[in-house]
Motif scaffolding. Structure first.
Motif, PDB file in Angstrom:
ATOM      1  N   ARG A 434       0.958  -0.983  -0.125  1.00 47.54           N
ATOM      2  CA  ARG A 434      -0.042  -0.035   0.017  1.00 47.54           C
ATOM      3  C   ARG A 434       1.008   1.320  -0.113  1.00 47.54           C
ATOM      4  NH1 ARG A 434      -4.610  -0.595   4.424  1.00 47.54           N
ATOM      5  NH2 ARG A 434      -5.504   1.273   3.115  1.00 47.54           N
ATOM      6  N   ASN A 435       0.277   2.454  -0.487  1.00 48.07           N
ATOM      7  CA  ASN A 435       0.953   3.768  -0.533  1.00 48.07           C
ATOM      8  C   ASN A 435       0.863   4.171   1.117  1.00 48.07           C
ATOM      9  OD1 ASN A 435       1.860   6.469  -0.872  1.00 48.07           O
ATOM     10  ND2 ASN A 435       1.170   6.407  -2.948  1.00 48.07           N
ATOM     11  N   LEU A 436       1.883   4.019   1.834  1.00 45.69           N
ATOM     12  CA  LEU A 436       1.925   4.631   3.294  1.00 45.69           C
ATOM     13  C   LEU A 436       1.656   6.177   3.105  1.00 45.69           C
ATOM     14  CD1 LEU A 436       4.085   2.421   5.338  1.00 45.69           C
ATOM     15  CD2 LEU A 436       1.861   2.182   4.828  1.00 45.69           C
ATOM     16  N   LYS A 437       2.170   6.642   2.083  1.00 42.74           N
ATOM     17  CA  LYS A 437       2.373   8.253   2.352  1.00 42.74           C
ATOM     18  C   LYS A 437       0.692   8.753   2.053  1.00 42.74           C
ATOM     19  CE  LYS A 437       4.416  12.331   2.567  1.00 42.74           C
ATOM     20  NZ  LYS A 437       3.209  12.971   2.850  1.00 42.74           N
ATOM     21  N   GLU A 438       0.165   8.198   1.227  1.00 42.20           N
ATOM     22  CA  GLU A 438      -1.359   8.386   1.035  1.00 42.20           C
ATOM     23  C   GLU A 438      -2.104   8.103   2.234  1.00 42.20           C
ATOM     24  OE1 GLU A 438      -2.926   6.429  -2.300  1.00 42.20           O
ATOM     25  OE2 GLU A 438      -2.109   7.963  -4.006  1.00 42.20           O
ATOM     26  N   MET A 439      -1.822   6.979   2.844  1.00 40.33           N
ATOM     27  CA  MET A 439      -2.528   6.696   4.086  1.00 40.33           C
ATOM     28  C   MET A 439      -2.367   7.781   5.437  1.00 40.33           C
ATOM     29  SD  MET A 439      -1.834   2.263   4.346  1.00 40.33           S
ATOM     30  CE  MET A 439      -2.945   2.379   5.906  1.00 40.33           C
ATOM     31  N   VAL A 440      -1.133   8.084   5.190  1.00 38.34           N
ATOM     32  CA  VAL A 440      -0.808   9.302   6.237  1.00 38.34           C
ATOM     33  C   VAL A 440      -1.771  10.384   5.937  1.00 38.34           C
ATOM     34  CG1 VAL A 440       1.024  10.929   6.892  1.00 38.34           C
ATOM     35  CG2 VAL A 440       1.487   8.295   6.583  1.00 38.34           C
ATOM     36  N   LYS A 442      -4.456  10.632   4.811  1.00 44.07           N
ATOM     37  CA  LYS A 442      -5.930  10.161   5.109  1.00 44.07           C
ATOM     38  C   LYS A 442      -6.169   9.992   6.355  1.00 44.07           C
ATOM     39  CE  LYS A 442      -6.754   7.872   0.381  1.00 44.07           C
ATOM     40  NZ  LYS A 442      -7.077   6.919  -0.334  1.00 44.07           N
ATOM     41  N   GLY A 443      -5.056   9.788   7.320  1.00 46.04           N
ATOM     42  CA  GLY A 443      -5.149   9.783   8.698  1.00 46.04           C
ATOM     43  C   GLY A 443      -5.133   8.079   8.849  1.00 46.04           C
ATOM     44  N   GLU A 444      -4.948   7.389   8.186  1.00 45.11           N
ATOM     45  CA  GLU A 444      -5.055   6.057   8.332  1.00 45.11           C
ATOM     46  C   GLU A 444      -3.866   5.280   8.963  1.00 45.11           C
ATOM     47  OE1 GLU A 444      -6.265   4.207   4.435  1.00 45.11           O
ATOM     48  OE2 GLU A 444      -8.309   5.311   4.532  1.00 45.11           O
ATOM     49  N   PHE A 445      -2.714   6.107   8.755  1.00 47.05           N
ATOM     50  CA  PHE A 445      -1.549   5.688   9.210  1.00 47.05           C
ATOM     51  C   PHE A 445      -0.511   7.033   9.789  1.00 47.05           C
ATOM     52  CE2 PHE A 445       2.974   3.751   9.219  1.00 47.05           C
ATOM     53  CZ  PHE A 445       2.598   2.535   9.247  1.00 47.05           C
ATOM     54  N   ARG A 446       0.007   6.569  11.045  1.00 42.34           N
ATOM     55  CA  ARG A 446       0.648   7.653  11.801  1.00 42.34           C
ATOM     56  C   ARG A 446       1.902   8.231  10.960  1.00 42.34           C
ATOM     57  NH1 ARG A 446      -0.282   8.227  17.677  1.00 42.34           N
ATOM     58  NH2 ARG A 446       1.675   9.263  17.721  1.00 42.34           N
TER      59      ARG A 446
END
Length: 607
Positions: A434-440, A442-446
């Motif tokens: 997954r794209n962690l930067k996009e998750m960050v 979106k607030g889905e990854f710290r």
């Protein structure tokens, strides 16, 4: 001659100057007529032997002159056919040459026949215009051969999987092929002209020039990995003028693999064949030389992985599902200072959220209903002094992300239900598709955890991004699968391989491996053809066959090279647009020298 000259002037010396000497193209001991004979006799001799002229010589073969068919005809018309041949040379109508003259120097002489005489004036041969043209033809052919040989040698050097480096008598690099460049991360243009010790770790190639002692199969540590190398002196006219260094294996592990294969064959010859179910358990150890791939993309990732392995820094591996992220994680572990410890793999996407903390950090007896007597150590405890691999880190719940961040910062953890903390001494490698930067975003990854994990980032390219590796992967896996099922090794037709190379492989190597296994087990014959492939692969093949038609008719390595060239051309065009057409800036963006850029622009016809 210096090693630079040996390399850049053709490697194979062709003595073109000797080739052009008259002695190689003249007709030796030609037909002659002696003084005292008549013009009629000369004409009859010329007609009989189908020549346009005859040298006139004395009894002891001293050259006097030449009588031509045209001269004889003139005397016949005037009724003087019985005149002596020497009467036809009232004035000089010829030029004499030496056997060591060059045909270049005599070509412009206005005569159809040139007598060749020695220092005593004796006739030893005749050189015609046709002989000179034959000489020129051979000369041009040899020049082409020389050029082709140099080009072939260059292709061999650049196509070789082994790293090849050549130094001159002073230890200065004169050749540094693409394989060596990919392995070291140093561009060929930057390496050539530098002393070999500045480019290759722990090299003794400059000492080989001094000692003239060849070394074969020695171990040399390059960029933290033991490599098997050859060092061979180059001797010219009894003098050492340089040396060649070759990486024979990608790593010492390759030797162990060869030894293991020999052992397996020996055991197989001495024991009865075991049932299919009793397969040898695969060693979980993995090193980078076991990861198949020679494309630029894969060698770059391997090089970064080698460098990452030498440190204790946290590594984040990204890439699509099936690209081999865990293989890289194991490789980094076994090349790292933590190699003597265990490698513990955790699939964060497969653990229920309420069990996450206890799985990672363990629990004490009575911590919750159903807890084992005596408690249970967590994955971090099990990985002590080793490596913990957190796969699918993007699936980790936010609450656990907070606890993991604290563990990374404090380097200590606490079991569920416990009151005592334990120290953590582990190497942490994480992976995700997954794209962690996009998750960050979106607030889905710290965000703070992301930056803590992303100290060293390795991105594994998708299979469709390194198509030139597909033929090598096919060759390896079809043999492995045939051995697994104990059937005779099968092979693919070129059309089938072309379809494999053109297919998108959204599931990457895992999908391709399943396809190969299906074909090996379902196809009866020894040859797997295009018609045996799945309908989706055949359909995709038909959809692009016209576009890639020139590729299908070529060899696999050449086909792979063309894919690579297409991608390189696209990158250059993109960089040109980004730089607004500025060549210097484009070269800087691409990380190549401006001269190299101009060569590539010419190669791809890009303006």
């Amino acid at each position: 001659m210096a090693i630079h000259d040996l390399i850049h002037k053709g490697r194979d010396e062709l003595n073109l100057e000797n080739l052009l000497q008259v002695k190689n193209w003249m007709t030796p001991s030609p037909f002659c007529i002696k003084e005292g004979q008549t013009l009629r006799e000369a004409a009859e001799m010329m007609i009989e032997n189908r020549v346009d002229g005859l040298p006139i010589v004395t009894e002891d073969l001293q050259f006097i002159g030449i009588v031509t068919l045209r001269q004889a005809l003139y005397y016949f018309v005037n009724g003087q056919e019985n005149e002596l041949v020497e009467s036809s040379i009232l004035k000089r109508n010829y030029a004499v040459i030496n056997q060591f003259d060059s045909i270049f120097s005599v070509f412009s002489m206005p005569y159809n026949q040139l007598p060749v005489i020695d220092t005593s004036g004796m006739l030893i041969g005749i050189l015609t215009k046709r002989d000179i043209l034959d000489g020129f033809s051979k000369y041009i052919y040899r020049l082409q051969q020389k050029q082709n040989s140099a080009e072939v040698l260059n292709v061999i050097l650049e196509s070789a999987y082994e790293g090849i480096a050549v130094v001159d008598e002073n230890g200065i690099l004169q050749e540094f092929n693409e394989a060596y460049s990919r392995f070291t991360g140093i561009r060929r243009d930057d390496a050539i002209g530098r002393h070999v010790t500045e480019v290759i770790d722990n090299t003794n190639l400059h000492l080989t020039v001094k000692t003239a002692i060849p070394e074969r199969g020695v171990v040399q540590n390059i960029q933290g990995q033991d490599m098997v190398v050859h060092r061979i002196p180059i001797i010219k006219d009894g003098k050492v003028v340089g040396a060649i260094g070759m990486l024979i294996f990608e790593g010492v592990t390759e030797i162990y693999k060869i030894y293991e294969r020999l052992q397996e064959n020996h055991i197989k010859d001495q024991t009865e064949e075991r049932p299919f179910t009793l397969n040898k358990e695969q060693d979980s150890r993995m090193t980078l030389d076991q990861i198949i791939g020679v494309s630029d993309a894969m060698t770059t990732v391997k090089r970064l992985a080698r460098r990452a392995a030498r440190t204790a820094a946290t590594v984040l591996i990204t890439g699509e599902s099936g690209t081999g992220k865990e293989m890289f994680a194991k490789s980094i572990h076994h090349l790292s200072p933590f190699a003597t410890g265990p490698f513990i793999s955790v699939n964060c996407g497969a653990i229920p959220e309420h069990l996450f903390e206890s799985e990672l950090f363990g629990y004490e007896e009575g911590a919750f209903s159903g807890a084992k007597k005596g408690g249970k150590p967590g994955k971090f405890e099990l990985a002590d002094n080793g490596t913990i691999f957190l796969d699918e880190i993007g699936e980790m719940p936010l609450m656990m992300q907070t606890k993991l961040l604290r563990v990374l910062q404090e380097r200590e953890a606490e079991r569920v239900g416990g009151i005592k903390k334990y120290q953590i001494n582990v190497r942490i490698i994480t992976a995700t598709n997954r794209n962690l930067k996009e998750m960050v975003d979106k607030g889905e990854f710290r965000e703070d955890l992301f930056y803590r994990l992303n100290i060293i980032h390795l991105h594994i390219p998708a299979l469709r991004e390194r198509r030139q590796d597909i033929p090598i992967l096919l060759s390896y896996y079809i043999k492995e699968i045939c051995d697994k099922y104990r059937i005779k090794t099968k092979s693919f037709t070129q059309e089938a391989i072309s379809a494999f190379m053109q297919y998108e492989w959204r599931g990457n190597i895992r999908e391709m491996l399943n396809s190969i296994e299906s074909l090996v087990t379902l196809v009866d014959g020894p040859i797997i053809e295009l018609m045996h492939l799945s309908e989706s692969m055949r359909g995709f093949e038909k959809g692009v066959i016209e576009e890639r038609k020139p590729l299908i008719s070529k060899g696999l390595m050449e086909e792979a090279k063309m894919y690579e060239n297409e991608r390189e051309k696209e990158l250059i065009i993109k960089a040109l647009k980004t730089a607004g057409g500025n060549k210097s800036k484009t070269a800087e963006l691409l990380g190549i020298h401006r001269t190299t850029l101009y060569q590539k622009l010419k190669k791809y016809n890009v303006t």
